[in-house]
Motif scaffolding. Structure first.
Motif, PDB file in Angstrom:
ATOM      1  N   PHE A  10       0.810  -1.221   0.000  1.00 42.85           N
ATOM      2  CA  PHE A  10       0.000   0.000   0.000  1.00 42.85           C
ATOM      3  C   PHE A  10       0.846   1.275   0.000  1.00 42.85           C
ATOM      4  CE2 PHE A  10      -2.753  -3.242   1.912  1.00 42.85           C
ATOM      5  CZ  PHE A  10      -3.883  -3.107   1.125  1.00 42.85           C
ATOM      6  N   TYR A  11       2.137   1.140  -0.214  1.00 42.78           N
ATOM      7  CA  TYR A  11       3.057   2.277  -0.144  1.00 42.78           C
ATOM      8  C   TYR A  11       2.642   3.436  -1.049  1.00 42.78           C
ATOM      9  CZ  TYR A  11       7.272   4.991  -1.211  1.00 42.78           C
ATOM     10  OH  TYR A  11       8.155   6.019  -1.449  1.00 42.78           O
ATOM     11  N   SER A  12       2.444   3.152  -2.333  1.00 40.05           N
ATOM     12  CA  SER A  12       2.121   4.232  -3.278  1.00 40.05           C
ATOM     13  C   SER A  12       0.748   4.826  -3.006  1.00 40.05           C
ATOM     14  CB  SER A  12       2.196   3.719  -4.722  1.00 40.05           C
ATOM     15  OG  SER A  12       1.259   2.686  -4.937  1.00 40.05           O
ATOM     16  N   LEU A  13      -0.225   3.995  -2.678  1.00 41.49           N
ATOM     17  CA  LEU A  13      -1.577   4.484  -2.401  1.00 41.49           C
ATOM     18  C   LEU A  13      -1.584   5.422  -1.195  1.00 41.49           C
ATOM     19  CD1 LEU A  13      -4.657   4.480  -2.790  1.00 41.49           C
ATOM     20  CD2 LEU A  13      -4.739   2.401  -1.389  1.00 41.49           C
ATOM     21  N   VAL A  14      -0.963   4.995  -0.107  1.00 42.31           N
ATOM     22  CA  VAL A  14      -0.939   5.813   1.106  1.00 42.31           C
ATOM     23  C   VAL A  14      -0.106   7.079   0.893  1.00 42.31           C
ATOM     24  CG1 VAL A  14      -0.223   5.881   3.527  1.00 42.31           C
ATOM     25  CG2 VAL A  14      -1.325   3.829   2.610  1.00 42.31           C
ATOM     26  N   SER A  15       1.042   6.936   0.255  1.00 44.93           N
ATOM     27  CA  SER A  15       1.924   8.090   0.036  1.00 44.93           C
ATOM     28  C   SER A  15       1.244   9.159  -0.812  1.00 44.93           C
ATOM     29  CB  SER A  15       3.225   7.640  -0.633  1.00 44.93           C
ATOM     30  OG  SER A  15       3.937   6.759   0.197  1.00 44.93           O
ATOM     31  N   GLU A  16       0.666   8.746  -1.938  1.00 45.16           N
ATOM     32  CA  GLU A  16       0.016   9.721  -2.812  1.00 45.16           C
ATOM     33  C   GLU A  16      -1.193  10.357  -2.152  1.00 45.16           C
ATOM     34  OE1 GLU A  16       1.316   7.679  -7.077  1.00 45.16           O
ATOM     35  OE2 GLU A  16      -0.786   7.684  -6.477  1.00 45.16           O
ATOM     36  N   SER A  17      -1.925   9.595  -1.345  1.00 45.94           N
ATOM     37  CA  SER A  17      -3.098  10.139  -0.669  1.00 45.94           C
ATOM     38  C   SER A  17      -2.707  11.161   0.391  1.00 45.94           C
ATOM     39  CB  SER A  17      -3.909   9.010  -0.018  1.00 45.94           C
ATOM     40  OG  SER A  17      -4.360   8.085  -0.991  1.00 45.94           O
ATOM     41  N   LEU A  18      -1.624  10.911   1.111  1.00 44.62           N
ATOM     42  CA  LEU A  18      -1.209  11.798   2.201  1.00 44.62           C
ATOM     43  C   LEU A  18      -0.336  12.959   1.733  1.00 44.62           C
ATOM     44  CD1 LEU A  18      -0.362   9.201   5.020  1.00 44.62           C
ATOM     45  CD2 LEU A  18      -2.471  10.525   4.702  1.00 44.62           C
ATOM     46  N   MET A  19       0.361  12.785   0.617  1.00 40.82           N
ATOM     47  CA  MET A  19       1.311  13.807   0.159  1.00 40.82           C
ATOM     48  C   MET A  19       0.885  14.449  -1.160  1.00 40.82           C
ATOM     49  SD  MET A  19       5.049  12.376   1.373  1.00 40.82           S
ATOM     50  CE  MET A  19       5.084  10.896   0.361  1.00 40.82           C
ATOM     51  N   GLU A  20      -0.423  14.502  -1.398  1.00 39.62           N
ATOM     52  CA  GLU A  20      -0.996  15.210  -2.555  1.00 39.62           C
ATOM     53  C   GLU A  20      -0.372  14.765  -3.878  1.00 39.62           C
ATOM     54  OE1 GLU A  20      -0.556  19.357  -1.682  1.00 39.62           O
ATOM     55  OE2 GLU A  20      -2.301  19.370  -0.351  1.00 39.62           O
ATOM     56  N   GLY A  21      -0.408  13.459  -4.103  1.00 41.30           N
ATOM     57  CA  GLY A  21       0.037  12.935  -5.391  1.00 41.30           C
ATOM     58  C   GLY A  21       1.521  12.642  -5.481  1.00 41.30           C
ATOM     59  N   ARG A  22       2.201  12.604  -4.350  1.00 44.35           N
ATOM     60  CA  ARG A  22       3.637  12.344  -4.360  1.00 44.35           C
ATOM     61  C   ARG A  22       3.971  11.085  -3.555  1.00 44.35           C
ATOM     62  NH1 ARG A  22       2.945  17.692  -2.866  1.00 44.35           N
ATOM     63  NH2 ARG A  22       3.629  19.286  -4.361  1.00 44.35           N
ATOM     64  N   THR A  23       5.042  10.439  -3.953  1.00 42.99           N
ATOM     65  CA  THR A  23       5.699   9.427  -3.136  1.00 42.99           C
ATOM     66  C   THR A  23       7.098   9.969  -2.851  1.00 42.99           C
ATOM     67  OG1 THR A  23       6.597   8.285  -5.068  1.00 42.99           O
ATOM     68  CG2 THR A  23       4.432   7.547  -4.273  1.00 42.99           C
ATOM     69  N   LEU A  24       7.883   9.258  -2.066  1.00 45.89           N
ATOM     70  CA  LEU A  24       9.252   9.729  -1.809  1.00 45.89           C
ATOM     71  C   LEU A  24      10.045   9.815  -3.113  1.00 45.89           C
ATOM     72  CD1 LEU A  24      10.085   7.777   1.485  1.00 45.89           C
ATOM     73  CD2 LEU A  24       9.489  10.194   1.227  1.00 45.89           C
ATOM     74  N   GLY A  25       9.833   8.831  -3.990  1.00 45.54           N
ATOM     75  CA  GLY A  25      10.514   8.859  -5.279  1.00 45.54           C
ATOM     76  C   GLY A  25      10.095  10.044  -6.119  1.00 45.54           C
ATOM     77  N   LYS A  26       8.803  10.330  -6.144  1.00 43.31           N
ATOM     78  CA  LYS A  26       8.312  11.477  -6.912  1.00 43.31           C
ATOM     79  C   LYS A  26       8.827  12.792  -6.329  1.00 43.31           C
ATOM     80  CE  LYS A  26       4.014   9.540  -8.839  1.00 43.31           C
ATOM     81  NZ  LYS A  26       4.151   8.143  -8.378  1.00 43.31           N
TER      82      LYS A  26
END
Length: 235
Positions: free
Chosen positions: A76-92
């Motif tokens: 769920f890394y990408s789903l949670v990251s994008e939801s909490l960081m407005e469309g971003r992950t650490l990589g993005k």
């Protein structure tokens, strides 16, 4: 690569550069490193605490339950990251890209969830479907983006409040005109008014400010004082 044209909820057109396939792949690799670091760290932690033997000796259902609990942050890394960081992950964040809605609205959890589900097709099937879609779609969108109505853009070109019809004002500002009067102007009118007013102030052009004020008065049919040369020069 074509520009991505987005009309915001204020009817202000903005142009963004879609992230390239290289940028998206680099962001994905960084995210993979983050997830791999988590798994490796957890492995050595279990090994240090001597919990591996406990895991091996557990019943099958217990092993499955524990594995799912451990693997959930990865899944769920990408789903949670994008939801909490407005469309971003650490990589993005490192590559300076983000997910946006192509209709100008803020992407919702449903949009991020749709993209996440389609990772099974776009990425988990050997990258081929995702890469092909990015190669042959206008804004390098994978199938998940097309389904969710999203795109990944480059944030290297920043847009801020000054690119809209809005402006920062002081807390003690008193408006000259009422809301009803100003509704007689559309967004494009307000953009023109803002640009000319800022130009007049920056260049201390009282004549331009007078013409602008006169035009506003003609539309709303109310007389107001316009700034004099002394006002514009800050005296």
């Amino acid at each position: 690569m074509s520009k991505l044209y987005i009309t915001t909820t204020q009817n202000v057109p903005l142009f963004f550069t879609p992230a390239s396939i290289g940028e998206r792949m680099l962001g994905y690799i960084i995210d993979m490193i983050v997830k791999a670091s988590y798994v490796i760290s957890l492995y050595y932690l279990f090994r240090y605490l001597k919990l591996l033997d406990v895991f091996i000796n557990m019943e099958t259902w217990g092993q499955i339950a524990l594995f799912l609990a451990i693997y959930s942050p990865v899944a769920f890394y990408s789903l949670v990251s994008e939801s909490l960081m407005e469309g971003r992950t650490l990589g993005k964040m490192v590559v300076k890209t983000r997910v946006v809605k192509i209709d100008g609205y803020q992407a919702s959890f449903t949009d991020y969830f749709t993209r996440w589900i389609f990772r099974l097709v776009d990425i988990d099937m050997g990258f081929v479907p995702g890469v092909l879609f990015m190669l042959f779609t206008r804004h390098t969108q994978r199938l998940g983006d097309l389904t969710a109505g999203t795109a990944v853009i480059s944030e290297k070109s920043k847009y801020n409040l000054s690119h809209t019809i809005l402006a920062d004002i002081n807390g003690d500002y008193e408006p000259y005109f009422s809301r009803t009067q100003m509704l007689q102007f559309n967004d494009n009118d307000m953009r023109i008014i803002k640009e000319n007013a800022l130009y007049a102030i920056q260049n201390r052009d009282a004549a331009l400010m007078e013409r602008l004020t006169t035009k506003i008065e003609e539309v709303i049919r109310i007389k107001h004082k316009f700034p004099t040369q002394e006002n514009l020069s800050g005296k």
